[in-house]
Scaffold this motif. Structure first.
Motif, PDB file in Angstrom:
ATOM      1  N   VAL A 141       0.847  -1.199   0.000  1.00 23.55           N
ATOM      2  CA  VAL A 141       0.000   0.000   0.000  1.00 23.55           C
ATOM      3  C   VAL A 141       0.882   1.248   0.000  1.00 23.55           C
ATOM      4  O   VAL A 141       0.654   2.182  -0.780  1.00 23.55           O
ATOM      5  N   LYS A 142       1.894   1.263   0.857  1.00 21.82           N
ATOM      6  CA  LYS A 142       2.824   2.404   0.873  1.00 21.82           C
ATOM      7  C   LYS A 142       3.497   2.569  -0.486  1.00 21.82           C
ATOM      8  O   LYS A 142       3.652   3.683  -0.983  1.00 21.82           O
ATOM      9  N   GLY A 143       3.907   1.451  -1.086  1.00 25.80           N
ATOM     10  CA  GLY A 143       4.557   1.500  -2.390  1.00 25.80           C
ATOM     11  C   GLY A 143       3.656   2.066  -3.471  1.00 25.80           C
ATOM     12  O   GLY A 143       4.083   2.875  -4.294  1.00 25.80           O
ATOM     13  N   ILE A 144       2.385   1.669  -3.480  1.00 29.60           N
ATOM     14  CA  ILE A 144       1.438   2.184  -4.473  1.00 29.60           C
ATOM     15  C   ILE A 144       1.278   3.691  -4.308  1.00 29.60           C
ATOM     16  O   ILE A 144       1.295   4.443  -5.292  1.00 29.60           O
ATOM     17  N   LEU A 145       1.162   4.157  -3.077  1.00 28.46           N
ATOM     18  CA  LEU A 145       1.009   5.594  -2.842  1.00 28.46           C
ATOM     19  C   LEU A 145       2.231   6.364  -3.332  1.00 28.46           C
ATOM     20  O   LEU A 145       2.106   7.414  -3.969  1.00 28.46           O
ATOM     21  N   VAL A 146       3.422   5.838  -3.068  1.00 29.15           N
ATOM     22  CA  VAL A 146       4.653   6.511  -3.504  1.00 29.15           C
ATOM     23  C   VAL A 146       4.745   6.550  -5.025  1.00 29.15           C
ATOM     24  O   VAL A 146       4.974   7.605  -5.626  1.00 29.15           O
ATOM     25  N   VAL A 147       4.575   5.411  -5.675  1.00 36.10           N
ATOM     26  CA  VAL A 147       4.774   5.356  -7.124  1.00 36.10           C
ATOM     27  C   VAL A 147       3.716   6.169  -7.875  1.00 36.10           C
ATOM     28  O   VAL A 147       4.025   6.810  -8.885  1.00 36.10           O
ATOM     29  N   LEU A 148       2.483   6.201  -7.386  1.00 36.44           N
ATOM     30  CA  LEU A 148       1.465   6.975  -8.082  1.00 36.44           C
ATOM     31  C   LEU A 148       1.676   8.473  -7.894  1.00 36.44           C
ATOM     32  O   LEU A 148       1.394   9.258  -8.796  1.00 36.44           O
ATOM     33  N   ARG A 149       2.212   8.878  -6.748  1.00 38.02           N
ATOM     34  CA  ARG A 149       2.583  10.296  -6.565  1.00 38.02           C
ATOM     35  C   ARG A 149       3.714  10.668  -7.516  1.00 38.02           C
ATOM     36  O   ARG A 149       3.677  11.702  -8.163  1.00 38.02           O
ATOM     37  N   GLU A 150       4.739   9.803  -7.562  1.00 45.36           N
ATOM     38  CA  GLU A 150       5.878  10.069  -8.452  1.00 45.36           C
ATOM     39  C   GLU A 150       5.444  10.104  -9.913  1.00 45.36           C
ATOM     40  O   GLU A 150       6.025  10.829 -10.709  1.00 45.36           O
ATOM     41  N   SER A 151       4.456   9.320 -10.264  1.00 49.73           N
ATOM     42  CA  SER A 151       3.961   9.276 -11.648  1.00 49.73           C
ATOM     43  C   SER A 151       2.935  10.363 -11.935  1.00 49.73           C
ATOM     44  O   SER A 151       2.409  10.444 -13.039  1.00 49.73           O
ATOM     45  N   ARG A 152       2.611  11.149 -10.918  1.00 49.52           N
ATOM     46  CA  ARG A 152       1.664  12.265 -11.038  1.00 49.52           C
ATOM     47  C   ARG A 152       0.285  11.828 -11.514  1.00 49.52           C
ATOM     48  O   ARG A 152      -0.317  12.446 -12.389  1.00 49.52           O
ATOM     49  N   LEU A 153      -0.193  10.733 -10.918  1.00 45.16           N
ATOM     50  CA  LEU A 153      -1.538  10.263 -11.217  1.00 45.16           C
ATOM     51  C   LEU A 153      -2.496  10.801 -10.158  1.00 45.16           C
ATOM     52  O   LEU A 153      -2.113  11.019  -9.016  1.00 45.16           O
ATOM     53  N   ASP A 154      -3.735  11.004 -10.525  1.00 47.37           N
ATOM     54  CA  ASP A 154      -4.726  11.696  -9.694  1.00 47.37           C
ATOM     55  C   ASP A 154      -5.105  10.895  -8.453  1.00 47.37           C
ATOM     56  O   ASP A 154      -5.771   9.860  -8.540  1.00 47.37           O
ATOM     57  N   PHE A 155      -4.709  11.391  -7.284  1.00 49.82           N
ATOM     58  CA  PHE A 155      -5.004  10.727  -6.017  1.00 49.82           C
ATOM     59  C   PHE A 155      -6.439  10.926  -5.561  1.00 49.82           C
ATOM     60  O   PHE A 155      -6.924  10.171  -4.731  1.00 49.82           O
ATOM     61  N   THR A 156      -7.120  11.932  -6.069  1.00 46.54           N
ATOM     62  CA  THR A 156      -8.485  12.196  -5.607  1.00 46.54           C
ATOM     63  C   THR A 156      -9.440  11.086  -6.046  1.00 46.54           C
ATOM     64  O   THR A 156     -10.499  10.941  -5.469  1.00 46.54           O
ATOM     65  N   LYS A 157      -9.056  10.310  -7.031  1.00 46.00           N
ATOM     66  CA  LYS A 157      -9.910   9.236  -7.530  1.00 46.00           C
ATOM     67  C   LYS A 157      -9.401   7.855  -7.143  1.00 46.00           C
ATOM     68  O   LYS A 157      -9.910   6.849  -7.606  1.00 46.00           O
ATOM     69  N   LEU A 158      -8.381   7.793  -6.279  1.00 44.88           N
ATOM     70  CA  LEU A 158      -7.752   6.524  -5.910  1.00 44.88           C
ATOM     71  C   LEU A 158      -8.306   5.961  -4.609  1.00 44.88           C
ATOM     72  O   LEU A 158      -8.477   6.686  -3.628  1.00 44.88           O
ATOM     73  N   SER A 159      -8.557   4.673  -4.612  1.00 45.78           N
ATOM     74  CA  SER A 159      -8.857   3.902  -3.410  1.00 45.78           C
ATOM     75  C   SER A 159      -7.971   2.664  -3.459  1.00 45.78           C
ATOM     76  O   SER A 159      -7.651   2.176  -4.548  1.00 45.78           O
ATOM     77  N   ILE A 160      -7.581   2.159  -2.304  1.00 43.06           N
ATOM     78  CA  ILE A 160      -6.783   0.939  -2.247  1.00 43.06           C
ATOM     79  C   ILE A 160      -7.457  -0.013  -1.272  1.00 43.06           C
ATOM     80  O   ILE A 160      -7.853   0.381  -0.171  1.00 43.06           O
ATOM     81  N   GLY A 161      -7.594  -1.260  -1.685  1.00 44.24           N
ATOM     82  CA  GLY A 161      -8.156  -2.298  -0.834  1.00 44.24           C
ATOM     83  C   GLY A 161      -7.244  -3.508  -0.838  1.00 44.24           C
ATOM     84  O   GLY A 161      -6.332  -3.619  -1.657  1.00 44.24           O
ATOM     85  N   SER A 162      -7.489  -4.419   0.102  1.00 47.27           N
ATOM     86  CA  SER A 162      -6.716  -5.661   0.147  1.00 47.27           C
ATOM     87  C   SER A 162      -7.627  -6.814   0.538  1.00 47.27           C
ATOM     88  O   SER A 162      -8.679  -6.612   1.157  1.00 47.27           O
ATOM     89  N   ALA A 163      -7.196  -8.017   0.174  1.00 45.05           N
ATOM     90  CA  ALA A 163      -7.941  -9.224   0.505  1.00 45.05           C
ATOM     91  C   ALA A 163      -6.985 -10.401   0.516  1.00 45.05           C
ATOM     92  O   ALA A 163      -5.979 -10.389  -0.204  1.00 45.05           O
ATOM     93  N   PRO A 164      -7.280 -11.420   1.322  1.00 45.80           N
ATOM     94  CA  PRO A 164      -6.482 -12.647   1.252  1.00 45.80           C
ATOM     95  C   PRO A 164      -6.594 -13.256  -0.144  1.00 45.80           C
ATOM     96  O   PRO A 164      -7.580 -13.023  -0.860  1.00 45.80           O
ATOM     97  N   TYR A 165      -5.631 -14.055  -0.528  1.00 50.59           N
ATOM     98  CA  TYR A 165      -5.599 -14.644  -1.865  1.00 50.59           C
ATOM     99  C   TYR A 165      -6.898 -15.373  -2.200  1.00 50.59           C
ATOM    100  O   TYR A 165      -7.419 -15.238  -3.301  1.00 50.59           O
ATOM    101  N   ASP A 166      -7.434 -16.127  -1.261  1.00 52.04           N
ATOM    102  CA  ASP A 166      -8.602 -16.951  -1.539  1.00 52.04           C
ATOM    103  C   ASP A 166      -9.932 -16.279  -1.199  1.00 52.04           C
ATOM    104  O   ASP A 166     -10.973 -16.922  -1.205  1.00 52.04           O
ATOM    105  N   ASP A 167      -9.917 -14.963  -0.925  1.00 57.81           N
ATOM    106  CA  ASP A 167     -11.163 -14.268  -0.568  1.00 57.81           C
ATOM    107  C   ASP A 167     -11.234 -12.884  -1.216  1.00 57.81           C
ATOM    108  O   ASP A 167     -11.474 -11.884  -0.544  1.00 57.81           O
ATOM    109  N   LEU A 168     -11.047 -12.841  -2.513  1.00 62.34           N
ATOM    110  CA  LEU A 168     -11.065 -11.571  -3.248  1.00 62.34           C
ATOM    111  C   LEU A 168     -12.453 -10.925  -3.253  1.00 62.34           C
ATOM    112  O   LEU A 168     -12.590  -9.740  -3.513  1.00 62.34           O
ATOM    113  N   ASP A 169     -13.490 -11.687  -2.925  1.00 62.26           N
ATOM    114  CA  ASP A 169     -14.850 -11.148  -2.912  1.00 62.26           C
ATOM    115  C   ASP A 169     -15.137 -10.232  -1.728  1.00 62.26           C
ATOM    116  O   ASP A 169     -16.150  -9.545  -1.708  1.00 62.26           O
TER     117      ASP A 169
END
Length: 185
Positions: A141-169
């Motif tokens: 999650v920290k890595g995604i936030l850093v790389v998207l800032r460096e790439s100048r992509l719009d953070f106002t439209k970004l959400s990040i979620g996580s799930a175990p491998y076998d429970d993506l739902d």
């Protein structure tokens, strides 16, 4: 492309990684090693034929295993989803550009730091989802936030979620927090 990625616990500061990537198109083997989440050191071997590459990858894996490194099975990893809200239901040409730019930036950043890999991208109604398979959710999650800032992509439209491998739902929101809105694919 063949990839061998191995990890080793390094308490109390997370994990170490070693990775070997064989590119048959240009005959190179690139090895990277370091602390997960930090840029690793790289060495490149050129002019490697396919038969020799298989032997070198096996030798690399055996040496890493002797040092305590092991591959993490997919079932023991997690999904981290970078999600962008879109203005249209199915996505526009500009959204396809965003998909390419964001997934390439995340994939490259993750590869150099042992954070995992971009496995899939896709559009759902009014959303672009970039699914990453990772060994450590917090570092990813920290890595995604850093790389998207460096790439100048719009953070106002970004959400990040996580799930175990076998429970993506049933993903859990990781960014932005706090939020009263559940994370949905």
């Amino acid at each position: 492309m063949e990839i061998l990625r191995m990890y080793k616990p390094d308490p109390p500061r997370a994990m170490l990684f070693k990775e070997a990537v064989y590119e048959p198109e240009d005959g190179t083997i690139m090895t990277t090693k370091g602390r997960v989440g930090n840029e690793g050191t790289v060495s490149i071997r050129e002019d490697v034929v396919t038969d020799a590459a298989e032997a070198l990858l096996t030798k690399f894996g055996d040496a890493a295993a002797a040092e305590g490194y092991a591959e993490i099975p997919e079932e023991e990893q997690h999904w981290v989803i970078a999600q962008f809200a879109l203005k249209s239901r199915d996505g526009t040409e500009r959204d396809r550009y965003l998909e390419h730019k964001a997934s390439t930036a995340i994939g490259t950043y993750f590869a150099w730091r042992g954070l995992g890999s971009v496995e899939e991208t896709g559009f759902s109604p009014y959303k672009l989802n970039i699914l990453c398979l990772v060994p450590d959710v917090k570092l990813a999650v920290k890595g995604i936030l850093v790389v998207l800032r460096e790439s100048r992509l719009d953070f106002t439209k970004l959400s990040i979620g996580s799930a175990p491998y076998d429970d993506l739902d049933h993903p859990v929101r990781r960014y932005p927090l706090p939020s009263k809105v559940p994370f949905e694919l």
